[in-house]
Design a protein around this motif. Structure first.
Motif, PDB file in Angstrom:
ATOM      1  N   GLN A   1     134.113  99.626  30.072  1.00 28.06           N
ATOM      2  CA  GLN A   1     133.192  98.811  30.853  1.00 28.06           C
ATOM      3  C   GLN A   1     132.071  98.303  29.941  1.00 28.06           C
ATOM      4  O   GLN A   1     131.782  98.904  28.899  1.00 28.06           O
ATOM      5  CB  GLN A   1     132.608  99.623  32.008  1.00 28.06           C
ATOM      6  CG  GLN A   1     133.644 100.194  32.955  1.00 28.06           C
ATOM      7  CD  GLN A   1     134.511  99.112  33.577  1.00 28.06           C
ATOM      8  OE1 GLN A   1     134.014  98.074  34.011  1.00 28.06           O
ATOM      9  NE2 GLN A   1     135.821  99.351  33.608  1.00 28.06           N
TER      10      GLN A   1
ATOM     11  N   ASN B   1     128.839  98.288  30.449  1.00 28.58           N
ATOM     12  CA  ASN B   1     127.527  98.901  30.610  1.00 28.58           C
ATOM     13  C   ASN B   1     127.582 100.425  30.652  1.00 28.58           C
ATOM     14  O   ASN B   1     128.574 101.010  31.091  1.00 28.58           O
ATOM     15  CB  ASN B   1     126.870  98.415  31.908  1.00 28.58           C
ATOM     16  CG  ASN B   1     126.541  96.938  31.874  1.00 28.58           C
ATOM     17  OD1 ASN B   1     126.063  96.439  30.863  1.00 28.58           O
ATOM     18  ND2 ASN B   1     126.792  96.239  32.971  1.00 28.58           N
TER      19      ASN B   1
ATOM     20  N   SER C   1     126.774 103.980  32.170  1.00 26.95           N
ATOM     21  CA  SER C   1     126.691 104.418  33.560  1.00 26.95           C
ATOM     22  C   SER C   1     125.364 105.125  33.818  1.00 26.95           C
ATOM     23  O   SER C   1     124.747 105.683  32.904  1.00 26.95           O
ATOM     24  CB  SER C   1     127.847 105.360  33.896  1.00 26.95           C
ATOM     25  OG  SER C   1     127.658 106.626  33.273  1.00 26.95           O
ATOM     26  N   ARG C   2     124.924 105.111  35.067  1.00 26.25           N
ATOM     27  CA  ARG C   2     123.701 105.821  35.436  1.00 26.25           C
ATOM     28  C   ARG C   2     123.863 107.326  35.186  1.00 26.25           C
ATOM     29  O   ARG C   2     122.911 108.006  34.802  1.00 26.25           O
ATOM     30  CB  ARG C   2     123.361 105.571  36.905  1.00 26.25           C
ATOM     31  CG  ARG C   2     122.170 106.374  37.444  1.00 26.25           C
ATOM     32  CD  ARG C   2     120.862 106.069  36.742  1.00 26.25           C
ATOM     33  NE  ARG C   2     120.334 104.772  37.117  1.00 26.25           N
ATOM     34  CZ  ARG C   2     119.474 104.550  38.098  1.00 26.25           C
ATOM     35  NH1 ARG C   2     119.035 105.560  38.834  1.00 26.25           N
ATOM     36  NH2 ARG C   2     119.026 103.334  38.346  1.00 26.25           N
TER      37      ARG C   2
ATOM     38  N   ASP D   1     128.143  91.425  25.588  1.00 21.49           N
ATOM     39  CA  ASP D   1     126.812  91.077  26.095  1.00 21.49           C
ATOM     40  C   ASP D   1     125.742  91.729  25.234  1.00 21.49           C
ATOM     41  O   ASP D   1     125.947  92.823  24.685  1.00 21.49           O
ATOM     42  CB  ASP D   1     126.652  91.545  27.542  1.00 21.49           C
ATOM     43  CG  ASP D   1     127.559  90.791  28.502  1.00 21.49           C
ATOM     44  OD1 ASP D   1     127.989  89.668  28.144  1.00 21.49           O
ATOM     45  OD2 ASP D   1     127.826  91.325  29.591  1.00 21.49           O
TER      46      ASP D   1
ATOM     47  N   CYS E   1     123.518  96.208  27.386  1.00 20.86           N
ATOM     48  CA  CYS E   1     124.650  97.031  27.813  1.00 20.86           C
ATOM     49  C   CYS E   1     124.244  98.057  28.872  1.00 20.86           C
ATOM     50  O   CYS E   1     124.760  99.168  28.897  1.00 20.86           O
ATOM     51  CB  CYS E   1     125.310  97.714  26.617  1.00 20.86           C
ATOM     52  SG  CYS E   1     124.216  98.721  25.610  1.00 20.86           S
ATOM     53  N   PHE E   2     123.284  97.668  29.722  1.00 14.17           N
ATOM     54  CA  PHE E   2     122.999  98.501  30.895  1.00 14.17           C
ATOM     55  C   PHE E   2     122.807  97.581  32.104  1.00 14.17           C
ATOM     56  O   PHE E   2     122.474  96.395  31.971  1.00 14.17           O
ATOM     57  CB  PHE E   2     121.777  99.395  30.695  1.00 14.17           C
ATOM     58  CG  PHE E   2     120.504  98.676  30.327  1.00 14.17           C
ATOM     59  CD1 PHE E   2     119.723  98.043  31.295  1.00 14.17           C
ATOM     60  CD2 PHE E   2     120.066  98.646  29.011  1.00 14.17           C
ATOM     61  CE1 PHE E   2     118.552  97.395  30.967  1.00 14.17           C
ATOM     62  CE2 PHE E   2     118.887  97.997  28.667  1.00 14.17           C
ATOM     63  CZ  PHE E   2     118.130  97.367  29.649  1.00 14.17           C
ATOM     64  N   ASN E   3     123.051  98.135  33.283  1.00 13.60           N
ATOM     65  CA  ASN E   3     122.887  97.375  34.515  1.00 13.60           C
ATOM     66  C   ASN E   3     121.417  97.084  34.761  1.00 13.60           C
ATOM     67  O   ASN E   3     120.549  97.909  34.460  1.00 13.60           O
ATOM     68  CB  ASN E   3     123.457  98.153  35.707  1.00 13.60           C
ATOM     69  CG  ASN E   3     124.960  98.313  35.616  1.00 13.60           C
ATOM     70  OD1 ASN E   3     125.686  97.330  35.468  1.00 13.60           O
ATOM     71  ND2 ASN E   3     125.435  99.550  35.686  1.00 13.60           N
ATOM     72  N   GLU E   4     121.148  95.927  35.345  1.00 11.70           N
ATOM     73  CA  GLU E   4     119.761  95.530  35.586  1.00 11.70           C
ATOM     74  C   GLU E   4     119.030  96.536  36.478  1.00 11.70           C
ATOM     75  O   GLU E   4     117.838  96.780  36.304  1.00 11.70           O
ATOM     76  CB  GLU E   4     119.724  94.138  36.214  1.00 11.70           C
ATOM     77  CG  GLU E   4     118.332  93.560  36.358  1.00 11.70           C
ATOM     78  CD  GLU E   4     117.593  93.435  35.025  1.00 11.70           C
ATOM     79  OE1 GLU E   4     116.355  93.588  35.044  1.00 11.70           O
ATOM     80  OE2 GLU E   4     118.250  93.210  33.978  1.00 11.70           O
ATOM     81  N   ASN E   5     119.769  97.140  37.426  1.00  7.68           N
ATOM     82  CA  ASN E   5     119.105  98.104  38.322  1.00  7.68           C
ATOM     83  C   ASN E   5     118.801  99.432  37.633  1.00  7.68           C
ATOM     84  O   ASN E   5     118.188 100.315  38.234  1.00  7.68           O
ATOM     85  CB  ASN E   5     119.928  98.340  39.596  1.00  7.68           C
ATOM     86  CG  ASN E   5     121.332  98.829  39.303  1.00  7.68           C
ATOM     87  OD1 ASN E   5     121.665  99.139  38.163  1.00  7.68           O
ATOM     88  ND2 ASN E   5     122.170  98.886  40.321  1.00  7.68           N
ATOM     89  N   ASP E   6     119.221  99.583  36.365  1.00  7.96           N
ATOM     90  CA  ASP E   6     118.866 100.778  35.585  1.00  7.96           C
ATOM     91  C   ASP E   6     117.673 100.528  34.661  1.00  7.96           C
ATOM     92  O   ASP E   6     117.215 101.437  33.973  1.00  7.96           O
ATOM     93  CB  ASP E   6     120.061 101.239  34.735  1.00  7.96           C
ATOM     94  CG  ASP E   6     121.158 101.862  35.573  1.00  7.96           C
ATOM     95  OD1 ASP E   6     120.835 102.450  36.611  1.00  7.96           O
ATOM     96  OD2 ASP E   6     122.341 101.753  35.192  1.00  7.96           O
ATOM     97  N   ARG E   7     117.186  99.296  34.640  1.00  6.93           N
ATOM     98  CA  ARG E   7     116.107  98.945  33.712  1.00  6.93           C
ATOM     99  C   ARG E   7     114.854  99.802  33.938  1.00  6.93           C
ATOM    100  O   ARG E   7     114.245 100.297  32.998  1.00  6.93           O
ATOM    101  CB  ARG E   7     115.763  97.465  33.831  1.00  6.93           C
ATOM    102  CG  ARG E   7     114.708  96.989  32.831  1.00  6.93           C
ATOM    103  CD  ARG E   7     114.461  95.499  32.952  1.00  6.93           C
ATOM    104  NE  ARG E   7     115.649  94.734  32.606  1.00  6.93           N
ATOM    105  CZ  ARG E   7     115.997  94.412  31.351  1.00  6.93           C
ATOM    106  NH1 ARG E   7     115.235  94.818  30.340  1.00  6.93           N
ATOM    107  NH2 ARG E   7     117.074  93.711  31.125  1.00  6.93           N
TER     108      ARG E   7
END
Length: 231
Positions: A102, A104, A106-107, A174, A177-183
């Protein structure tokens, strides 16, 4: 029977009594790791590395930069890294190395790194007591993000190295390499996220300018979010 299988069997028979499977497997993995670190075994293409091969490559890179790399605690962080020539930004780096198909992180992986840094930094004691003794209301209310009484007893900087998506060239990945909601999660925990391809770029610059190692060390400490490329 292959030649390798034959030699392993001969070795086991020479021991007199059969060794435990898990003990022998652990020994073999250590041997293979040492052989890879000395160049006797080839790790493979950087874009494809995962698991132990990715950890070995990452360790070799940091050592090449002149950093002191120690294995982390068993079943916890992968590496603890220092730099003896640093005059500032002296916090030890708690480094976790991950890969995925994937794009990104993962949380769950981020939470895992948070656990390691929390424990290493002595935050549990700091959040409950402060360093001056007694309860620290500001620390308790904010979960340790704000304190009126202390710094953490042994602060560590959390660094996540991420290789993904596996098999895709670094140029086609990209930049983040992390989801925006993890920022916000990353920001609150002061994490530096390093795309593996970016670390390779630092290696290429290092080949012609060794001073980039000092720049890298500073950026690993001061970056919150994605580590920028060397140029």
């Amino acid at each position: 029977m292959s030649e390798l299988e034959k030699r392993v069997k001969e070795y086991i028979e020479s021991l007199g009594s059969p060794p435990r499977y898990d003990n022998l497997l652990k020994e073999v993995k250590l041997i293979f790791s040492d052989l890879a670190e000395t160049g006797v075994l080839v790790l493979g293409e950087d874009k494809d590395l995962t698991g132990s091969t990715l950890e070995i490559r990452t360790s070799l890179l940091f050592r090449r930069f002149g950093f002191k790399v120690d294995k982390g605690r068993q079943n916890q962080e992968d590496f603890l890294i220092k730099y003896d020539f640093a005059t500032e930004n002296n916090e030890i780096l708690a480094v976790e190395v991950k890969s995925s198909r994937q794009p990104n992180i993962s949380r769950d992986d981020l939470r895992q790194l948070d656990d390691w840094v929390f424990d290493l930094s002595g935050e549990e004691k700091a959040r409950k007591e402060g360093l001056g003794g007694g309860l620290d209301p500001a620390s308790i209310i904010t979960g340790g993000l704000i304190s009126s009484r202390h710094r953490h007893p042994n602060p560590h900087k959390g660094v996540m190295i991420f290789n993904g998506p596996l098999g895709i060239s670094f140029d086609n990945r990209d930049k983040t390499c992390f989801n925006e909601n993890d920022r916000e999660f990353i920001k609150k925990r002061n994490f530096c996220i390093v795309a593996f391809g970016t670390l390779i770029e630092y290696e290429k610059v290092f080949e012609r300018d060794a001073s980039i190692a000092q720049t890298l060390w500073k950026r690993l400490h001061t970056t919150v979010g994605m580590l920028q490329a060397p140029v």
